[in-house]
Design a protein around this motif. Structure first.
Motif, PDB file in Angstrom:
ATOM      1  N   LYS A 294       9.516 -19.131 -24.147  1.00  0.00           N
ATOM      2  CA  LYS A 294       9.821 -18.491 -23.014  1.00  0.00           C
ATOM      3  C   LYS A 294      10.941 -17.571 -22.595  1.00  0.00           C
ATOM      4  CE  LYS A 294       5.917 -19.742 -20.634  1.00  0.00           C
ATOM      5  NZ  LYS A 294       5.074 -18.759 -20.315  1.00  0.00           N
ATOM      6  N   GLY A 295      12.150 -18.062 -23.265  1.00  0.00           N
ATOM      7  CA  GLY A 295      13.421 -17.373 -23.387  1.00  0.00           C
ATOM      8  C   GLY A 295      13.070 -16.188 -24.106  1.00  0.00           C
ATOM      9  N   LEU A 296      12.329 -16.149 -25.287  1.00  0.00           N
ATOM     10  CA  LEU A 296      12.252 -14.973 -25.906  1.00  0.00           C
ATOM     11  C   LEU A 296      11.029 -13.931 -25.187  1.00  0.00           C
ATOM     12  CD1 LEU A 296      12.173 -16.278 -29.722  1.00  0.00           C
ATOM     13  CD2 LEU A 296      13.883 -14.687 -28.641  1.00  0.00           C
ATOM     14  N   VAL A 297      10.046 -14.417 -24.586  1.00  0.00           N
ATOM     15  CA  VAL A 297       9.266 -13.668 -23.789  1.00  0.00           C
ATOM     16  C   VAL A 297       9.860 -13.057 -22.704  1.00  0.00           C
ATOM     17  CG1 VAL A 297       7.169 -13.969 -22.265  1.00  0.00           C
ATOM     18  CG2 VAL A 297       7.410 -15.331 -24.388  1.00  0.00           C
ATOM     19  N   ARG A 298      11.097 -13.832 -22.083  1.00  0.00           N
ATOM     20  CA  ARG A 298      11.561 -13.015 -21.165  1.00  0.00           C
ATOM     21  C   ARG A 298      12.659 -12.017 -21.829  1.00  0.00           C
ATOM     22  NH1 ARG A 298      11.493 -18.255 -18.934  1.00  0.00           N
ATOM     23  NH2 ARG A 298      13.341 -18.725 -19.761  1.00  0.00           N
ATOM     24  N   ARG A 299      13.202 -12.251 -22.708  1.00  0.00           N
ATOM     25  CA  ARG A 299      14.158 -11.291 -23.462  1.00  0.00           C
ATOM     26  C   ARG A 299      13.483 -10.001 -23.892  1.00  0.00           C
ATOM     27  NH1 ARG A 299      16.522 -11.533 -29.327  1.00  0.00           N
ATOM     28  NH2 ARG A 299      17.191  -9.632 -29.557  1.00  0.00           N
TER      29      ARG A 299
END
Length: 128
Positions: A85-90
């Motif tokens: 999820k962190g990369l999806v948001r990034r």
């Protein structure tokens, strides 16, 4: 006993196999992504989920296009929509089946939910 002919045939198969998957999607790796961008390479980031039928339709298309000599320098990084999820948001991806194209460090396009091979090919050409 291994003959020279058998050894040569095995070597050829290995080379053909590795060339066919030269641009196969790999799990996202920050260092590899940064290095590819810094080198000015064409880069594709895919946001996918194992349960997504559109993502499943995109994968064989990307594998086939990755084997095309035009896209031999293309680096494809895959991000799991559910677990990263962190990369999806990034990358500001709002859904799975998102493809983000980069030419070096510049984003040159986004595509969501596309499964037409000719449209995906046209999209990837933006990275060249």
């Amino acid at each position: 006993m291994v003959t020279r002919r058998c050894l040569l045939a095995t070597s050829a198969l290995i080379l053909i196999g590795s060339a066919a998957f030269a641009a196969a999607p790999v799990p996202f790796d920050e260092a590899a992504f940064d290095a590819a961008q810094a080198a000015g390479k064409p880069v594709l980031v895919t946001i996918s989920a194992p349960w997504c039928p559109i993502c499943k339709a995109q994968k064989p298309i990307l594998l086939k296009l990755g084997a095309d000599p035009r896209f031999s320098g293309l680096s494809i990084f895959e991000i799991d929509f559910d677990t990263q999820k962190g990369l999806v948001r990034r990358f500001n991806a709002r859904s799975q089946s998102t493809m983000i194209a980069f030419k070096g460090q510049n984003e040159v396009g986004r595509s969501v939910g596309e499964t037409q091979p000719e449209w995906i090919e046209s999209f990837l050409e933006k990275t060249l």
